[in-house]
Design a protein around this motif. Structure first.
Motif, PDB file in Angstrom:
ATOM      1  N   ILE A 283       0.822  -1.216   0.000  1.00  0.00           N
ATOM      2  CA  ILE A 283       0.000   0.000   0.000  1.00  0.00           C
ATOM      3  C   ILE A 283       0.855   1.265   0.000  1.00  0.00           C
ATOM      4  O   ILE A 283       0.358   2.368   0.152  1.00  0.00           O
ATOM      5  N   GLY A 284       2.147   1.114  -0.158  1.00  0.00           N
ATOM      6  CA  GLY A 284       3.017   2.278  -0.274  1.00  0.00           C
ATOM      7  C   GLY A 284       3.046   3.150   0.963  1.00  0.00           C
ATOM      8  O   GLY A 284       3.224   4.358   0.874  1.00  0.00           O
TER       9      GLY A 284
ATOM     10  N   VAL B  52      10.576   2.197  -2.068  1.00  0.00           N
ATOM     11  CA  VAL B  52       9.338   1.793  -2.730  1.00  0.00           C
ATOM     12  C   VAL B  52       9.144   2.681  -3.958  1.00  0.00           C
ATOM     13  O   VAL B  52       9.323   3.895  -3.882  1.00  0.00           O
ATOM     14  N   GLU B  53       8.805   2.083  -5.082  1.00  0.00           N
ATOM     15  CA  GLU B  53       8.561   2.840  -6.314  1.00  0.00           C
ATOM     16  C   GLU B  53       7.075   2.785  -6.630  1.00  0.00           C
ATOM     17  O   GLU B  53       6.404   1.799  -6.336  1.00  0.00           O
ATOM     18  N   ARG B  54       6.573   3.837  -7.236  1.00  0.00           N
ATOM     19  CA  ARG B  54       5.180   3.828  -7.705  1.00  0.00           C
ATOM     20  C   ARG B  54       5.194   3.855  -9.224  1.00  0.00           C
ATOM     21  O   ARG B  54       5.835   4.713  -9.824  1.00  0.00           O
ATOM     22  N   TYR B  55       4.485   2.937  -9.824  1.00  0.00           N
ATOM     23  CA  TYR B  55       4.393   2.842 -11.286  1.00  0.00           C
ATOM     24  C   TYR B  55       3.020   3.303 -11.732  1.00  0.00           C
ATOM     25  O   TYR B  55       2.012   2.991 -11.097  1.00  0.00           O
TER      26      TYR B  55
ATOM     27  N   GLY C  71      -7.452   6.836 -13.248  1.00  0.00           N
ATOM     28  CA  GLY C  71      -7.929   5.467 -13.348  1.00  0.00           C
ATOM     29  C   GLY C  71      -6.992   4.529 -14.082  1.00  0.00           C
ATOM     30  O   GLY C  71      -7.329   3.397 -14.361  1.00  0.00           O
ATOM     31  N   GLY C  72      -5.791   4.983 -14.441  1.00  0.00           N
ATOM     32  CA  GLY C  72      -4.836   4.125 -15.129  1.00  0.00           C
ATOM     33  C   GLY C  72      -4.260   3.077 -14.182  1.00  0.00           C
ATOM     34  O   GLY C  72      -4.522   3.081 -12.979  1.00  0.00           O
ATOM     35  N   LYS C  73      -3.455   2.182 -14.721  1.00  0.00           N
ATOM     36  CA  LYS C  73      -2.850   1.135 -13.889  1.00  0.00           C
ATOM     37  C   LYS C  73      -1.766   1.745 -13.012  1.00  0.00           C
ATOM     38  O   LYS C  73      -0.788   2.308 -13.495  1.00  0.00           O
ATOM     39  N   THR C  74      -1.972   1.648 -11.704  1.00  0.00           N
ATOM     40  CA  THR C  74      -1.012   2.232 -10.774  1.00  0.00           C
ATOM     41  C   THR C  74      -0.760   1.258  -9.645  1.00  0.00           C
ATOM     42  O   THR C  74      -1.686   0.654  -9.131  1.00  0.00           O
ATOM     43  N   PHE C  75       0.502   1.081  -9.268  1.00  0.00           N
ATOM     44  CA  PHE C  75       0.806   0.141  -8.186  1.00  0.00           C
ATOM     45  C   PHE C  75       2.158   0.481  -7.586  1.00  0.00           C
ATOM     46  O   PHE C  75       2.939   1.241  -8.147  1.00  0.00           O
ATOM     47  N   PHE C  76       2.432  -0.108  -6.425  1.00  0.00           N
ATOM     48  CA  PHE C  76       3.707   0.115  -5.733  1.00  0.00           C
ATOM     49  C   PHE C  76       4.611  -1.100  -5.904  1.00  0.00           C
ATOM     50  O   PHE C  76       4.144  -2.236  -5.941  1.00  0.00           O
ATOM     51  N   VAL C  77       5.902  -0.850  -5.972  1.00  0.00           N
ATOM     52  CA  VAL C  77       6.877  -1.940  -6.028  1.00  0.00           C
ATOM     53  C   VAL C  77       7.968  -1.684  -5.001  1.00  0.00           C
ATOM     54  O   VAL C  77       8.780  -0.770  -5.180  1.00  0.00           O
TER      55      VAL C  77
END
Lengths: 387, 198, 250
Positions: C57-58, C81-84, C113-119
């Motif tokens: 959850i970043g 942590v990176e956010r894409y 609303g695009g694809k967004t996630f944490f790595v």
């Protein structure tokens, strides 16, 4: 974030290897190149370049003595650098440095200079005066044997040393190319061509340096410049430059053709951050111009003064261009992100441990050492010893 | 080395850059010892003309010996036991002080809070995830008194709405959600579900 | 000096014996202490980490916990942590950001609303680590239990390992002037605790694993889920396994 465009991994933003690490391959390149020029006469029997034989060896020695200094300044713990001799990690190209350096310094360069100068050293030890006399005495290592038989042995052993010195010089500088070329994490560096490109550009810079120094020292001593000698050196400079340029272009064409994932990011970097240092300075002004000038001397019969002017111009530009090449490899390889999504900038300080000032001092220092060497071991024939 | 050997050795086949080194002709009349300068070539003459080189060899040998002695003295004897490194490094690294005690240490004393937490949505959240590193408190409870975190800051870190968070994760825009009230006004942190199931 | 052969033999054998005895004694003195905690057996563990992208959850708890546990200097990161963000299928590449490594969380930036996630990223403790390969003196190494560490007392600070790491997980620590990176909290895991980042993660997105432990849940996890490692073409033998890692992640 200041200086960052796009995305860099957080730990990548600061450059790890500074201008000092640009300087190190430049200096060892000059050493290797000067030595190869000296070997032209000794091994390949190119009589024409004999006037520069001893000078080339002294130039190589002066630069070799300075070579470890940029590395020591760069290390986080220079006092631990001896560990490379104590526990070298055999899988690391960098671990080779200490041994290759010592081998080259002692067995190749110092031995060759000693053997070539030994007769003169013994003479100066006997005839000299004051402080210098003691230096010569130490240099004789206690042996005054300069019989014909001993000198013949010196000649044979010296020849053999020059012979193994050639691959040793290639190793001294080629391993630096391998240090970069074997890093799979960095696509700007990772190529099998890297050691070869490094060696040929080293030869170019070394030959240019000896050419310029020969012309300069002859001028300072008011001695005539042997035109046959500089014409020959100029020719070898041209040939080596053509090979060097071909190798670099091969690398470029190969990259553009294969177009792997790194190409876009690298291409953008060359067109923006490295445009001046690579496209303008290294390729156009630094390679094509000297090749054109030197090529001109081969095609058109030019007067002596015109040829001298060309050699000075081409030689000087070459020295700058090869430095730019090292800069583009070392600094360029750190300006882009390994995520291929961003770029950072290199902030070079001035008066810090890894700043511009120590880099300039280290560039000038070999010339100061060369001055001392030339005074101690004059490379000129006796009848020309003037200033 | 017999004269016959010298004569029959295929000197003609050796590479051009090594021909310099070959000994021409017979043993006694070789190029190397210039017969016109010596009555006869022998071992003594060989040493006389190479003794300066032997001095160099001696110097180098001394250097090698000095290096080996230094190496023996400085490098730890067990270097290389597990790989190319100093095993003492493992001890150095393991001696680093521990700052987070881990939830098991907390639960040893605070079993009631642990019990409450285990029934709610925060069951998997470690104690120190919110309360910070408390190993020193676990070792000597009176030496460090933990400060209760400020929920206004703490809860938002996880639960502030963000497009990148997984859709199934409970998140709100705190400004609109509570109208400025602190989170623990309504939610108990150890078991944050509201009685009505919100 | 006059000496019979017998005397010479006696003297020299005494000399040789004493020297070897002295050498053995010197070795013993130099060997130092055997490793502490004799109940931790290096050969019985093979450490790895599992990171579940769907759970991250970043919040940045891991970054802060690592900093606290390991005294990481500010501005450098042992983990981050990176956010894409991928707006739509036409994007040539993802938009990535990592404000202060995710240390203070991520301000809301995208609302399309695009694809967004944490790595979350960290040292991958590679089995065939290129950083270990290039260290000139053996200051960075892989332990028999699979953790890549740096010997802070031996490192020269040459930075070759930092250049060789494909993942950007190393940095030069300005306080020690040596290379530094995630140690997988070696001082914790060898005492039965988990890493600071795993301890602090509120959603169990990061879980320490021991591949040599037959009871470790990672075995079932690897069997039933699709996992990836970062930059598999580099063949580093990375041991941080990501579940549901998108193809756009660099």
């Amino acid at each position: 974030m200041p200086g960052v465009e796009g995305y860099m991994y957080p730990n990548e933003i600061e450059l790890q290897w500074s201008v000092l690490i640009v300087l190190y391959p430049y200096i060892t390149g000059l050493v290797a190149g000067a030595f190869i020029l000296a070997s032209l006469e000794r091994v390949f029997k190119v009589e024409a370049v004999k006037p520069t034989y001893r000078l080339a060896l002294l130039v190589a020695l002066a630069f070799l003595l300075v070579a470890p200094l940029p590395l020591q300044l760069h290390l986080g713990h220079p006092e631990r650098s001896f560990e490379m001799y104590l526990t070298p990690h055999r899988s690391s190209a960098m671990a080779m440095f200490g041994f290759v350096y010592l081998w080259y310094l002692m067995i190749v360069l110092l031995m060759e200079i000693w053997l070539d100068y030994r007769k003169d050293i013994v003479e100066w030890a006997e005839s000299g005066a004051g402080f210098k006399k003691w230096i010569y005495r130490i240099l004789t290592l206690g042996s005054r044997n300069v019989s014909a038989a001993a000198l013949r042995v010196d000649d044979r052993v010296g020849y053999f040393i020059t012979l193994i010195g050639i691959p040793s010089a290639f190793l001294l500088h080629g391993y630096v190319g391998f240090i970069f070329g074997s890093v799979k994490a960095n696509p700007w560096w990772s190529t099998p061509l890297m050691p070869v490109v490094f060696i040929f550009s080293a030869m170019v810079s070394g030959i240019a340096a000896v050419l310029l120094l020969y012309m300069l020292t002859s001028k300072l001593r008011r001695a005539p410049i042997d035109m046959r000698c500089v014409d020959t050196i100029g020719r070898y400079l041209l040939y080596t430059f053509i090979i060097d340029f071909s190798l670099e272009m091969l690398d470029l064409v190969h990259r553009l053709y294969e177009a792997d994932e790194s190409l876009r990011a690298l291409d953008f970097m060359v067109h923006t951050k490295l445009f001046f240092s690579q496209v303008i300075l290294q390729i156009f002004v630094g390679t094509l111009l000297p090749i054109a000038l030197l090529g001109l001397t081969q095609i058109v019969k030019l007067a002596e003064n015109a040829r001298k002017a060309i050699y000075v111009a081409a030689g000087s530009v070459t020295l700058v261009s090869i430095f730019a090449m090292r800069w583009n490899v070392v600094i360029g390889g750190q300006l882009f992100s390994k995520s291929f999504l961003g770029y950072t900038s290199y902030k070079m300080d001035f008066a810090t441990r890894e700043g511009l000032l120590p880099a300039l001092v280290l560039l000038v220092l070999p010339f100061a050492i060369l001055y001392v060497l030339v005074k101690l071991l004059p490379p000129w024939p006796k009848h020309e010893a003037a200033a | 080395m017999s004269c016959g050997y010298v004569r029959t050795f295929p000197w003609r086949g050796i590479p051009w850059f090594l021909r310099e080194l070959r000994v021409k002709g017979e043993w006694q009349g070789s190029d190397l010892w210039a017969p016109e300068l010596h009555a006869r070539a022998g071992v003594k003459d060989f040493f006389r003309s190479t003794e300066h080189l032997l001095r160099v060899v001696l110097l180098l040998a001394l250097g090698v010996v000095a290096f080996l002695v230094i190496r023996r003295a400085v490098v730890p004897a067990d270097f290389g036991k597990y790989g190319h490194f100093r095993p003492g490094a493992l001890d150095d690294i393991r001696a680093h002080p521990i700052k987070f005690a881990g939830r098991e240490a907390c639960e040893a004393c605070h079993s009631d809070q642990a019990e409450t937490k285990s029934h709610g949505k925060h069951a998997q959240v470690g104690c120190e995830a919110c309360h910070g590193p408390l190993a020193r408190h676990a070792e000597d409870p009176s030496s460090v008194v933990p400060q209760l975190p400020d929920t206004a800051v703490l809860c938002a870190r996880c639960h502030e709405a963000n497009q990148a968070k997984p859709k199934t994760f409970p998140q709100v825009i705190t400004a609109e959600h509570s109208g400025g009230l602190a989170c623990n006004t309504c939610h108990k942190p150890h078991n944050p579900q509201l009685a009505s199931g919100g | 000096m006059e000496m019979t052969r017998r005397e010479l033999l006696k003297k020299s054998s005494k000399f040789i014996l004493l020297t070897s005895a002295a050498a053995a004694a010197w070795d013993y003195v130099l060997a130092g202490n055997v490793e502490a905690s004799p109940n931790y057996d290096l050969t019985k563990h093979w450490w790895a980490m599992v990171i579940d992208i769907d759970k991250c959850i970043g919040c940045g708890n891991c970054v802060r916990a690592c900093e606290a546990e390991n005294d990481v200097p500010s501005g450098y990161f042992r983990t981050w942590v990176e956010r894409y963000h991928i707006p739509d299928w036409t994007s040539e590449h993802p938009e990535v950001d990592s404000p202060n490594g995710g240390h203070d969380g991520f301000p809301e930036k995208y609302k399309d609303g695009g694809k967004t996630f944490f790595v979350p990223k960290m040292c991958n403790h590679c089995a065939d680590s290129p950083c270990v390969q290039v260290c000139p003196v053996g200051a960075t190494f892989r332990t028999p239990d699979g953790v890549v560490l740096v010997d802070q007392k031996y490192c020269l600070g040459c930075r070759y390992c930092i250049q060789a790491c494909p993942y950007g997980c190393r940095f030069l620590n300005p306080k020690t002037n040596t290379a530094d990176k995630c140690t997988l909290c070696y001082h914790r895991i060898t005492q039965g605790l988990t890493t600071a980042c795993c301890e602090a993660c509120p959603t169990q997105a990061r879980v320490l694993a021991d591949l040599k432990n037959p009871k470790d849940p990672i075995h079932e996890f690897l069997r039933t889920h699709s996992v990836q490692v970062l930059k598999p073409h580099m063949a580093t033998g990375a041991k941080v396994f990501y579940k549901d890692l998108d193809g756009s992640v660099r």
